[in-house]
Write an enzyme that holds these catalytic residues in place. Sequence first.
Site, mmCIF file in Angstrom:
data_model
loop_
_atom_site.group_PDB
_atom_site.id
_atom_site.type_symbol
_atom_site.label_atom_id
_atom_site.label_comp_id
_atom_site.label_asym_id
_atom_site.label_seq_id
_atom_site.Cartn_x
_atom_site.Cartn_y
_atom_site.Cartn_z
ATOM 1 N N GLY A 13 3.274 -3.360 -4.042
ATOM 2 C CA GLY A 13 3.472 -3.047 -5.451
ATOM 3 C C GLY A 13 4.868 -3.365 -5.968
ATOM 4 O O GLY A 13 5.021 -3.935 -7.046
ATOM 5 N N ASN A 14 5.914 -3.012 -5.179
ATOM 6 C CA ASN A 14 7.270 -3.163 -5.707
ATOM 7 C C ASN A 14 7.653 -4.634 -5.901
ATOM 8 O O ASN A 14 8.611 -4.934 -6.604
ATOM 9 C CB ASN A 14 8.285 -2.454 -4.806
ATOM 10 C CG ASN A 14 8.455 -3.154 -3.485
ATOM 11 O OD1 ASN A 14 7.475 -3.519 -2.833
ATOM 12 N ND2 ASN A 14 9.689 -3.363 -3.084
ATOM 13 N N LYS A 130 -9.443 4.744 -2.381
ATOM 14 C CA LYS A 130 -8.368 3.823 -2.790
ATOM 15 C C LYS A 130 -7.734 4.297 -4.094
ATOM 16 O O LYS A 130 -8.366 4.277 -5.157
ATOM 17 C CB LYS A 130 -8.975 2.425 -2.967
ATOM 18 C CG LYS A 130 -8.004 1.388 -3.462
ATOM 19 C CD LYS A 130 -7.170 0.835 -2.355
ATOM 20 C CE LYS A 130 -6.070 -0.064 -2.836
ATOM 21 N NZ LYS A 130 -4.928 -0.082 -1.931
ATOM 22 N N LYS A 213 -5.565 -4.679 -0.124
ATOM 23 C CA LYS A 213 -5.047 -6.048 0.024
ATOM 24 C C LYS A 213 -4.487 -6.304 1.429
ATOM 25 O O LYS A 213 -4.454 -7.458 1.885
ATOM 26 C CB LYS A 213 -4.006 -6.394 -1.049
ATOM 27 C CG LYS A 213 -2.743 -5.558 -1.019
ATOM 28 C CD LYS A 213 -1.554 -6.277 -0.484
ATOM 29 C CE LYS A 213 -0.310 -5.432 -0.436
ATOM 30 N NZ LYS A 213 -0.360 -3.986 -0.352
ATOM 31 N N LYS A 275 -1.416 -0.685 6.492
ATOM 32 C CA LYS A 275 -0.534 -1.801 6.891
ATOM 33 C C LYS A 275 -0.457 -1.884 8.416
ATOM 34 O O LYS A 275 -0.523 -2.964 9.007
ATOM 35 C CB LYS A 275 0.874 -1.630 6.313
ATOM 36 C CG LYS A 275 0.870 -1.642 4.795
ATOM 37 C CD LYS A 275 2.259 -1.444 4.224
ATOM 38 C CE LYS A 275 2.181 -1.031 2.772
ATOM 39 N NZ LYS A 275 1.270 -1.806 1.927
HETATM 40 N N1 LIG Z 1 5.895 5.876 8.530
HETATM 41 C C1 LIG Z 1 6.398 5.276 7.450
HETATM 42 N N2 LIG Z 1 7.387 4.358 7.598
HETATM 43 C C2 LIG Z 1 7.885 3.727 6.517
HETATM 44 N N3 LIG Z 1 7.437 3.924 5.252
HETATM 45 C C3 LIG Z 1 6.446 4.815 5.050
HETATM 46 C C4 LIG Z 1 5.877 5.528 6.139
HETATM 47 N N4 LIG Z 1 4.920 6.342 5.650
HETATM 48 C C5 LIG Z 1 4.879 6.154 4.323
HETATM 49 N N5 LIG Z 1 5.795 5.239 3.939
HETATM 50 C C6 LIG Z 1 5.958 4.838 2.537
HETATM 51 O O1 LIG Z 1 4.884 3.947 2.266
HETATM 52 C C7 LIG Z 1 5.331 2.952 1.347
HETATM 53 C C8 LIG Z 1 4.390 1.741 1.428
HETATM 54 O O2 LIG Z 1 3.156 2.098 0.893
HETATM 55 P P1 LIG Z 1 2.722 1.645 -0.584
HETATM 56 O O3 LIG Z 1 3.841 1.900 -1.536
HETATM 57 O O4 LIG Z 1 1.412 2.287 -0.848
HETATM 58 O O5 LIG Z 1 2.493 0.108 -0.302
HETATM 59 P P2 LIG Z 1 2.656 -1.244 -1.142
HETATM 60 O O6 LIG Z 1 4.074 -1.703 -0.903
HETATM 61 O O7 LIG Z 1 1.639 -2.167 -0.526
HETATM 62 O O8 LIG Z 1 2.371 -0.958 -2.596
HETATM 63 C C9 LIG Z 1 6.743 2.684 1.790
HETATM 64 O O9 LIG Z 1 7.509 2.120 0.765
HETATM 65 C C10 LIG Z 1 7.245 4.096 2.178
HETATM 66 O O10 LIG Z 1 7.817 4.748 1.079
HETATM 67 N N1 LIG Z 2 -5.829 -3.909 -3.837
HETATM 68 C C1 LIG Z 2 -4.749 -3.261 -3.320
HETATM 69 O O1 LIG Z 2 -4.694 -2.938 -2.124
HETATM 70 O O2 LIG Z 2 -3.728 -2.988 -4.228
HETATM 71 P P1 LIG Z 2 -2.394 -2.138 -3.940
HETATM 72 O O3 LIG Z 2 -1.740 -2.779 -2.749
HETATM 73 O O4 LIG Z 2 -1.575 -2.287 -5.189
HETATM 74 O O5 LIG Z 2 -2.817 -0.734 -3.675
#
Ligand SMILES: Nc1ncnc2c1ncn2[C@@H]1O[C@H](COP(=O)(O)OP(=O)(O)O)[C@@H](O)[C@H]1O
Ligand SMILES: NC(=O)OP(=O)(O)O
Length: 321
Positions: A13-14, A130, A213, A275
């Site tokens: 997302g970021n 989700k 994703k 992940k």
């Molecule tokens: N064990 C962990 N180690 C590192 N980060 C973690 C952990 N558990 C949760 N996180 C958090 O999860 C985030 C990633 O998940 P999310 O923001 O849902 O993913 P995405 O980057 O795909 O949008 C990281 O930025 C961190 O803040």
């Molecule tokens: N489709 C999907 O996994 O989107 P995010 O990573 O933004 O949750």
Amino acid sequence: MLENKKIIVALGGNAILSDDPTAQAQIEAIRNTCEKLVQLVGHNNQLIISHGNGPQVGNLLLQQQLADSEKNPALPLDTCVAMTEGSIGYWMQNEMSSILKKQEINKSVVSLITRVEVDQNDPAFTHPTKPIGPFLTEIEVAEASQDGAKYIEDSGRGYRKVVPSPKPVGIVEVDTVKQLVENDVITISCGGGGIPVIKSDNGYTGIEAVIDKDFASKKLAEQVEADLFIILTAVDNVYINFNKPNQKKLEEVSIDELKQYIEEGQFEPGSMLPKIQAAVEFVESSNNGTAIITSLDNLGNLHEGAGTVVKKNDSLKVSNS
Ligand SMILES: Nc1ncnc2c1ncn2[C@@H]1O[C@H](COP(=O)(O)OP(=O)(O)O)[C@@H](O)[C@H]1O
Ligand SMILES: NC(=O)OP(=O)(O)O
């Protein structure tokens, strides 16, 4: 320096949005990301990019609900996934091709609307997990849940709508992706997890869900036999005991070690767990593949071993001995 590698990068997302949900702000975030991703281009690498769409597809659903339901009926979720895959892919294609031009790199970039087959009997269809769309307060949820949707508390950040997220069975357009990368085209595929479809008599039919994703990218990485699967998120490394005083950074780590941490419940189901599972499953199924979980800012340091690098158990022993 990474060279001669078939690389899949899954963008979190970021990398594609900020707190500002306007198109302009999303385009700026994507431009910044593409400026960093371009480091992977060249050196005889083949590059495939995928990305999330959780916030965007949830926002699009809300826009659908606001429209006049008779004159302008809401579109189904699979179509909303296609729309966000299209819009984000378009922005990325635009920004990446300008950067390539500016840097005088003679390569094409294309975003491919990708369908991803799922099993209609996947238990996810009766257990939505989700999270999509904006974070809501408890009061907002009480109003919003009158539409029959399910909401959950998401990692202490507020409440979010949850939708079914079946596991990908196969990438329908995989042969086209292979042809594109073999022809040196930077290919954006499986955006938003790809459009969930089920096999039907005449081909495929869309089904309402949002595929994770990270899992879709992992399936694509397996099917194109990638060398390197990079999952970019907001942190440089994965941690155990995350956010606790005894948190420990994971650098080079084996799949067995990660499986042990999964069993201990070290990773949040709504964020880091998919992940880790995607990384473990990719490395386990590939001959010699590596997965890396790290941040966008760390991309330039991968050759120095930056990030959490997931390897097969025996290849760790060799490199550590
Ligand atoms: N064990 C962990 N180690 C590192 N980060 C973690 C952990 N558990 C949760 N996180 C958090 O999860 C985030 C990633 O998940 P999310 O923001 O849902 O993913 P995405 O980057 O795909 O949008 C990281 O930025 C961190 O803040
Ligand atoms: N489709 C999907 O996994 O989107 P995010 O990573 O933004 O949750």
